[in-house]
Design an enzyme around this catalytic site. Structure first.
Site, PDB file in Angstrom:
ATOM      1  N   SER A  26       0.835  -1.200   0.000  1.00  0.00           N
ATOM      2  CA  SER A  26       0.000   0.000   0.000  1.00  0.00           C
ATOM      3  C   SER A  26       0.868   1.247   0.000  1.00  0.00           C
ATOM      4  O   SER A  26       2.062   1.197   0.309  1.00  0.00           O
ATOM      5  CB  SER A  26      -0.925   0.002   1.222  1.00  0.00           C
ATOM      6  N   LYS A  78      10.738  37.552  -0.586  1.00  0.00           N
ATOM      7  CA  LYS A  78      11.768  38.467  -0.072  1.00  0.00           C
ATOM      8  C   LYS A  78      11.231  39.769   0.509  1.00  0.00           C
ATOM      9  O   LYS A  78      12.019  40.651   0.850  1.00  0.00           O
ATOM     10  CB  LYS A  78      12.795  38.749  -1.171  1.00  0.00           C
ATOM     11  N   ALA A 131      15.632  35.747 -12.742  1.00  0.00           N
ATOM     12  CA  ALA A 131      15.007  35.189 -13.937  1.00  0.00           C
ATOM     13  C   ALA A 131      16.041  34.474 -14.790  1.00  0.00           C
ATOM     14  O   ALA A 131      15.802  33.394 -15.305  1.00  0.00           O
ATOM     15  CB  ALA A 131      14.364  36.308 -14.743  1.00  0.00           C
ATOM     16  N   GLY A 181      10.685  29.402 -17.886  1.00  0.00           N
ATOM     17  CA  GLY A 181       9.466  29.509 -18.683  1.00  0.00           C
ATOM     18  C   GLY A 181       8.330  28.536 -18.428  1.00  0.00           C
ATOM     19  O   GLY A 181       7.286  28.680 -19.051  1.00  0.00           O
ATOM     20  N   CYS A 186       3.873  32.615 -15.778  1.00  0.00           N
ATOM     21  CA  CYS A 186       5.092  33.114 -16.393  1.00  0.00           C
ATOM     22  C   CYS A 186       4.838  33.383 -17.872  1.00  0.00           C
ATOM     23  O   CYS A 186       4.168  32.589 -18.532  1.00  0.00           O
ATOM     24  CB  CYS A 186       6.152  32.028 -16.227  1.00  0.00           C
ATOM     25  N   THR A 188       7.581  34.344 -19.901  1.00  0.00           N
ATOM     26  CA  THR A 188       8.921  34.434 -20.494  1.00  0.00           C
ATOM     27  C   THR A 188       8.980  33.861 -21.908  1.00  0.00           C
ATOM     28  O   THR A 188       9.547  34.466 -22.813  1.00  0.00           O
ATOM     29  CB  THR A 188       9.946  33.710 -19.590  1.00  0.00           C
ATOM     30  N   ASP A 219      11.726  23.627 -10.818  1.00  0.00           N
ATOM     31  CA  ASP A 219      10.926  24.791 -10.436  1.00  0.00           C
ATOM     32  C   ASP A 219       9.928  25.177 -11.524  1.00  0.00           C
ATOM     33  O   ASP A 219      10.309  25.674 -12.581  1.00  0.00           O
ATOM     34  CB  ASP A 219      11.851  25.977 -10.136  1.00  0.00           C
ATOM     35  N   GLY A 220       8.655  24.935 -11.233  1.00  0.00           N
ATOM     36  CA  GLY A 220       7.590  25.435 -12.101  1.00  0.00           C
ATOM     37  C   GLY A 220       7.038  24.395 -13.055  1.00  0.00           C
ATOM     38  O   GLY A 220       7.680  23.387 -13.364  1.00  0.00           O
ATOM     39  N   GLY A 242       4.302  26.747  -7.413  1.00  0.00           N
ATOM     40  CA  GLY A 242       3.596  27.993  -7.155  1.00  0.00           C
ATOM     41  C   GLY A 242       2.098  27.785  -7.268  1.00  0.00           C
ATOM     42  O   GLY A 242       1.386  27.645  -6.276  1.00  0.00           O
TER      43      GLY A 242
HETATM   44  P1  5GP Z   1       4.189  27.163 -11.087  1.00  0.00           P
HETATM   45  O1  5GP Z   1       4.325  26.133 -10.032  1.00  0.00           O
HETATM   46  O2  5GP Z   1       3.164  28.202 -10.733  1.00  0.00           O
HETATM   47  O3  5GP Z   1       3.966  26.591 -12.449  1.00  0.00           O
HETATM   48  O4  5GP Z   1       5.601  27.909 -11.201  1.00  0.00           O
HETATM   49  C1  5GP Z   1       6.177  28.619 -10.125  1.00  0.00           C
HETATM   50  C2  5GP Z   1       7.468  29.273 -10.583  1.00  0.00           C
HETATM   51  O5  5GP Z   1       7.220  30.254 -11.619  1.00  0.00           O
HETATM   52  C3  5GP Z   1       8.184  30.094  -9.526  1.00  0.00           C
HETATM   53  O6  5GP Z   1       8.876  29.302  -8.594  1.00  0.00           O
HETATM   54  C4  5GP Z   1       9.112  30.967 -10.362  1.00  0.00           C
HETATM   55  O7  5GP Z   1      10.279  30.295 -10.746  1.00  0.00           O
HETATM   56  C5  5GP Z   1       8.280  31.207 -11.622  1.00  0.00           C
HETATM   57  N1  5GP Z   1       7.713  32.567 -11.624  1.00  0.00           N
HETATM   58  C6  5GP Z   1       7.028  33.189 -10.643  1.00  0.00           C
HETATM   59  N2  5GP Z   1       6.638  34.422 -11.016  1.00  0.00           N
HETATM   60  C7  5GP Z   1       7.103  34.599 -12.270  1.00  0.00           C
HETATM   61  C8  5GP Z   1       7.031  35.690 -13.204  1.00  0.00           C
HETATM   62  O8  5GP Z   1       6.431  36.738 -12.968  1.00  0.00           O
HETATM   63  N3  5GP Z   1       7.659  35.495 -14.394  1.00  0.00           N
HETATM   64  C9  5GP Z   1       8.322  34.347 -14.678  1.00  0.00           C
HETATM   65  N4  5GP Z   1       8.948  34.248 -15.861  1.00  0.00           N
HETATM   66  N5  5GP Z   1       8.373  33.286 -13.849  1.00  0.00           N
HETATM   67  C10 5GP Z   1       7.784  33.424 -12.652  1.00  0.00           C
END
Ligand code: 5GP
Length: 346
Positions: A26, A78, A131, A181, A186, A188, A219-220, A242
């Protein structure tokens, strides 16, 4: 003439994990904790390596309190003051093994983290977040932070390729944040055309980091618990999230009502919303703007935590991994053209 890399690069949506014969009865038998000794700080970590992103809306002290009983981690955004850190650490010392203070690369950022760390010796982790982790300026900043804080564990990013993972590790970072990205808010890729499919970025960066005794954070880009498992399967030591953690009681962001429905604001750290809120303080933070969205209010984050951790446990039982650490060794990705049956919607 531009070079073209013809290797296929994969995103979460392009793969599924192949099930494997398993002796696990399990999902309760699966251990999601990991112990890690960091390359440069030499400090050790023990916890469930899922991280809430250092965004205004997810990297909050409230989130850290909710995550602590699960052993999960929060990179605190921050914009808290040193006094707020003092207060938080005094009242929640048990949380301090699972939080990081965040910093960009400005002089103000450096002064701010130095002041907080001096006042709060319990701060053990520093997250350096820009970034574009490819700039020489960032590497110099990282070296300066490493010199000033030789025993702190440093997360640094974001990058998406092995050679830069190596450079950051050799410049003093312990854990490299991987992802350009993929984020839910995001833009980007839209604004710059730059990026790297997340599964391939993680596979390649994990290989580079592990070769040097370092670690990585994916990350992301996680849109559901299955994506979190895929990130671990690809070799991520930590997964940062996020969007999935946004919209809860513990998340920042205003609670608003639209047509009788409760919604919460969620925004990228370089969105107009974030820039206005911090009055110019984050203008340089992200290379391109982020989005601002309204998402349905999701209540207590504990529900989402259970969903995500339950999902990863279940993945582990499908592939026969009794520990999270074994998941990547037990992972075979299969490329797919379709993930879900959308007959009744998403
Ligand atoms: P999620 O889990 O929402 O898909 O991604 C979270 C990540 O998006 C964050 O940890 C960070 O690296 C990235 N991120 C957060 N805010 C911004 C933003 O305003 N612009 C971009 N390019 N990336 C962001």
């Amino acid at each position: 003439m531009p070079r073209i890399d013809n290797d296929i690069k994969l995103d979460f949506k392009d793969v599924l994990l192949r099930p494997k014969r398993s002796t696990l009865k399990s999902r309760s038998q699966v251990n999601l904790r990991r112990t890690i000794t960091f390359r440069n700080s030499k400090q050790s970590y023990d916890g469930v390596p899922v991280i809430a992103a250092n965004m205004d809306t997810t990297g909050t002290f409230e989130m850290a309190k909710a995550f602590q009983p699960h052993g999960m981690f929060v990179t605190i955004h921050k914009h808290y003051t040193a006094e707020e850190w003092v207060d938080f650490a005094a009242n929640n010392p048990e949380c301090m093994d699972h939080v990081a203070i965040s910093s960009g690369t400005s002089d103000t950022d450096f002064t701010k983290i130095s002041e907080a760390i001096e006042k709060v010796p319990l701060i053990k982790y520093i997250c350096l977040d820009v970034a574009n982790g490819y700039s020489e300026y960032f590497v110099d900043y990282l070296k300066k932070v490493r010199k000033s804080f030789p025993n702190h564990t440093i997360f640094a990013g974001n990058v998406v390729t092995g050679e830069m993972v190596e450079e950051l590790l050799l410049s003093g970072a312990d854990v490299i944040k991987v992802g350009i990205g993929p984020g839910s808010v995001c833009t980007t890729r839209k604004k710059t055309g730059v990026g790297y499919p997340q599964v391939s970025a993680v596979i390649e960066c994990a290989d580079a980091a592990h070769g040097l005794g370092g670690h990585i954070i994916s990350d992301g880009g996680c849109t559901c618990p299955g994506d979190v498992s895929k990130a671990f399967g690809a070799g991520a030591d930590f997964v940062m999230i996020g969007g999935l953690f946004a919209g809860h009681d513990q998340s920042g962001g205003e609670l608003i009502e639209r047509d009788g429905k409760k919604m919460k604001l969620f925004y990228g750290m370089s969105s107009t919303t974030a820039m206005e809120k911090h009055a110019g303080g984050v203008a340089e933070y992200r290379a391109s703007e982020g989005k601002t969205v309204e998402i349905p209010y999701k209540g207590d984050v504990n529900g989402t935590i259970k969903d995500i951790l339950g999902g990863i446990r279940s993945t582990c039982t499908y592939v026969g991994a009794s520990k999270l650490k074994e998941l990547s060794r037990r992972t075979t990705f299969i490329r797919v053209t379709q993930q879900l049956n959308n007959m009744f919607g998403q």
